[in-house]
Design an enzyme around this catalytic site. Structure first.
Site, mmCIF file in Angstrom:
data_model
loop_
_atom_site.group_PDB
_atom_site.id
_atom_site.type_symbol
_atom_site.label_atom_id
_atom_site.label_comp_id
_atom_site.label_asym_id
_atom_site.label_seq_id
_atom_site.Cartn_x
_atom_site.Cartn_y
_atom_site.Cartn_z
ATOM 1 N N HIS A 1 0.831 -1.211 0.000
ATOM 2 C CA HIS A 1 0.000 0.000 0.000
ATOM 3 C C HIS A 1 0.863 1.257 0.000
ATOM 4 O O HIS A 1 2.028 1.213 0.379
ATOM 5 C CB HIS A 1 -0.810 0.108 1.303
ATOM 6 C CG HIS A 1 -1.587 -1.078 1.696
ATOM 7 N ND1 HIS A 1 -2.947 -1.134 1.612
ATOM 8 C CD2 HIS A 1 -1.212 -2.258 2.241
ATOM 9 C CE1 HIS A 1 -3.390 -2.288 2.078
ATOM 10 N NE2 HIS A 1 -2.347 -3.004 2.460
ATOM 11 N N TYR A 2 0.247 2.389 -0.363
ATOM 12 C CA TYR A 2 0.776 3.676 0.095
ATOM 13 C C TYR A 2 -0.199 4.242 1.108
ATOM 14 O O TYR A 2 -1.398 3.916 1.093
ATOM 15 C CB TYR A 2 1.081 4.642 -1.040
ATOM 16 C CG TYR A 2 -0.046 5.143 -1.924
ATOM 17 C CD1 TYR A 2 -1.224 5.667 -1.401
ATOM 18 C CD2 TYR A 2 0.103 5.136 -3.309
ATOM 19 C CE1 TYR A 2 -2.224 6.149 -2.234
ATOM 20 C CE2 TYR A 2 -0.897 5.610 -4.140
ATOM 21 C CZ TYR A 2 -2.062 6.118 -3.595
ATOM 22 O OH TYR A 2 -3.043 6.597 -4.404
ATOM 23 N N THR A 3 0.328 5.105 1.981
ATOM 24 C CA THR A 3 -0.509 5.606 3.081
ATOM 25 C C THR A 3 -1.368 6.789 2.655
ATOM 26 O O THR A 3 -2.354 7.095 3.319
ATOM 27 C CB THR A 3 0.363 6.053 4.267
ATOM 28 O OG1 THR A 3 1.246 7.098 3.826
ATOM 29 C CG2 THR A 3 1.189 4.895 4.819
ATOM 30 N N GLU B 1 2.631 -0.872 4.503
ATOM 31 C CA GLU B 1 2.218 0.482 4.147
ATOM 32 C C GLU B 1 3.481 1.318 3.894
ATOM 33 O O GLU B 1 4.389 1.351 4.728
ATOM 34 C CB GLU B 1 1.413 1.129 5.283
ATOM 35 C CG GLU B 1 0.003 0.589 5.427
ATOM 36 C CD GLU B 1 -1.021 1.275 4.510
ATOM 37 O OE1 GLU B 1 -0.613 2.127 3.686
ATOM 38 O OE2 GLU B 1 -2.217 0.948 4.635
ATOM 39 N N HIS C 1 -2.770 -3.144 -3.133
ATOM 40 C CA HIS C 1 -4.136 -2.957 -2.625
ATOM 41 C C HIS C 1 -5.102 -2.786 -3.804
ATOM 42 O O HIS C 1 -6.240 -3.248 -3.765
ATOM 43 C CB HIS C 1 -4.190 -1.735 -1.700
ATOM 44 C CG HIS C 1 -5.307 -1.781 -0.709
ATOM 45 N ND1 HIS C 1 -5.575 -0.754 0.155
ATOM 46 C CD2 HIS C 1 -6.249 -2.735 -0.460
ATOM 47 C CE1 HIS C 1 -6.632 -1.082 0.895
ATOM 48 N NE2 HIS C 1 -7.052 -2.267 0.545
ATOM 49 N N ASP D 1 -3.821 2.381 -4.557
ATOM 50 C CA ASP D 1 -2.463 2.205 -4.027
ATOM 51 C C ASP D 1 -1.937 0.792 -4.294
ATOM 52 O O ASP D 1 -2.717 -0.149 -4.360
ATOM 53 C CB ASP D 1 -2.406 2.544 -2.524
ATOM 54 C CG ASP D 1 -3.326 1.692 -1.661
ATOM 55 O OD1 ASP D 1 -4.514 1.554 -1.998
ATOM 56 O OD2 ASP D 1 -2.834 1.153 -0.651
HETATM 57 ZN ZN LIG Z 1 -4.135 0.498 0.836
#
Ligand SMILES: [Zn+2]
Length: 261
Positions: free
Chosen positions: A44-46, A107, A155, A165
């Site tokens: 993911h990215y946050t 993340e 994600h 993301d």
């Molecule tokens: Zn995510």
């Protein structure tokens, strides 16, 4: 086995264990059929700066096993790998829907995108040192849990209707070059592409191939928004130069090569 016998057996066989509650359990035998509960790795990215990312992931109802900051590149472990983190949400991959229970989530601190002057999306780059840290972490997790390359996902792969993301700037190709994810062979794609340039496959074909690849995709037979979201997620990972969700010859060739294996 009572405690006395077990104590004796412990000396002879080293086969008993006593839990803190005093319950004696004999662990002499190990079953062959077993593996890690962790079958998937989700990246993911946050979409936020570090401070707010950390606050959200440690104090709200969402969490992840790892948080990777950019400056300096630092890996924080927020949830023990043996426990469940709440990072996947409503999601599906290869028919598996209980992904929080079966995955590890990473993340990455990255703000995702911002809107340009004409409403276009401008995506934020990942600093190379941060990606280096992510890759080392991915390698370690994959090795420890023996996670298959087709189960290392973003994600956006597992929730293409609501997530983008880790986005088009995440360098999936670097992971592919290390054998950490699956990737369509460029020569095979080049061979198949002219066929699909002559005639693009049907929407049903795309929906079927996307499902075989792992996505949850509607079998509607029409190019609806849900199908385009899935195609866009696929393109974002494998061909980030253009991810508008429109079926095209290169996307068809990549899907064909990936699902032929
Ligand atoms: Zn995510």
């Amino acid at each position: 086995m009572n405690k006395l016998l077990c104590a004796l057996a412990l000396v002879l066989l080293a086969g008993c264990a006593t839990t803190p509650g005093g319950l004696v359990i004999d662990n002499t035998y190990d079953a062959k059929s077993q593996d890690s509960r962790v079958q998937f790795l989700v990246i993911h990215y946050t979409a936020e700066e570090f401070d707010s990312s950390l606050k959200t992931l440690t104090q709200d109802k969402v969490s992840a096993h790892y948080l990777v900051n950019a400056n300096p590149p630092t890996i924080y472990r927020l949830v023990d790998e043996n426990r469940r983190a709440y990072q996947a949400g409503v999601s599906s991959w290869q028919g598996q829907t209980q992904l929080n229970a079966a995955s590890i989530g990473i993340e990455i601190v990255n703000k995702g995108f911002r809107r340009g002057p004409d409403g276009n999306l401008i995506w934020f780059d990942y600093p190379p040192a941060q990606i280096d840290a992510v890759i080392e972490l991915v390698k370690t997790i994959i090795k420890k849990h023996d996670i298959r390359p087709d189960r290392v996902v973003g994600h956006s792969d597992i929730a293409p209707q609501r997530k983008t993301d880790p986005g088009p700037r995440f360098p999936w190709k670097r992971l592919a070059d290390l054998g950490l994810i699956i990737w369509p062979d460029a020569e095979e794609v080049a061979k198949k592409k002219p066929l699909y340039e002559k005639e693009l496959p049907s929407v049903e074909w795309f929906q079927h191939k996307l499902a075989v690849h792992g996505f949850a995709v509607p079998y509607s037979g029409v190019l609806d928004d849900a199908t385009m979201n899935v195609i866009a997620a696929f393109q974002m990972k494998y061909r980030p130069a253009k991810f508008d969700g429109a079926p095209d010859a290169e996307t068809a060739a990549m899907l064909d090569v990936l699902t032929a294996k």
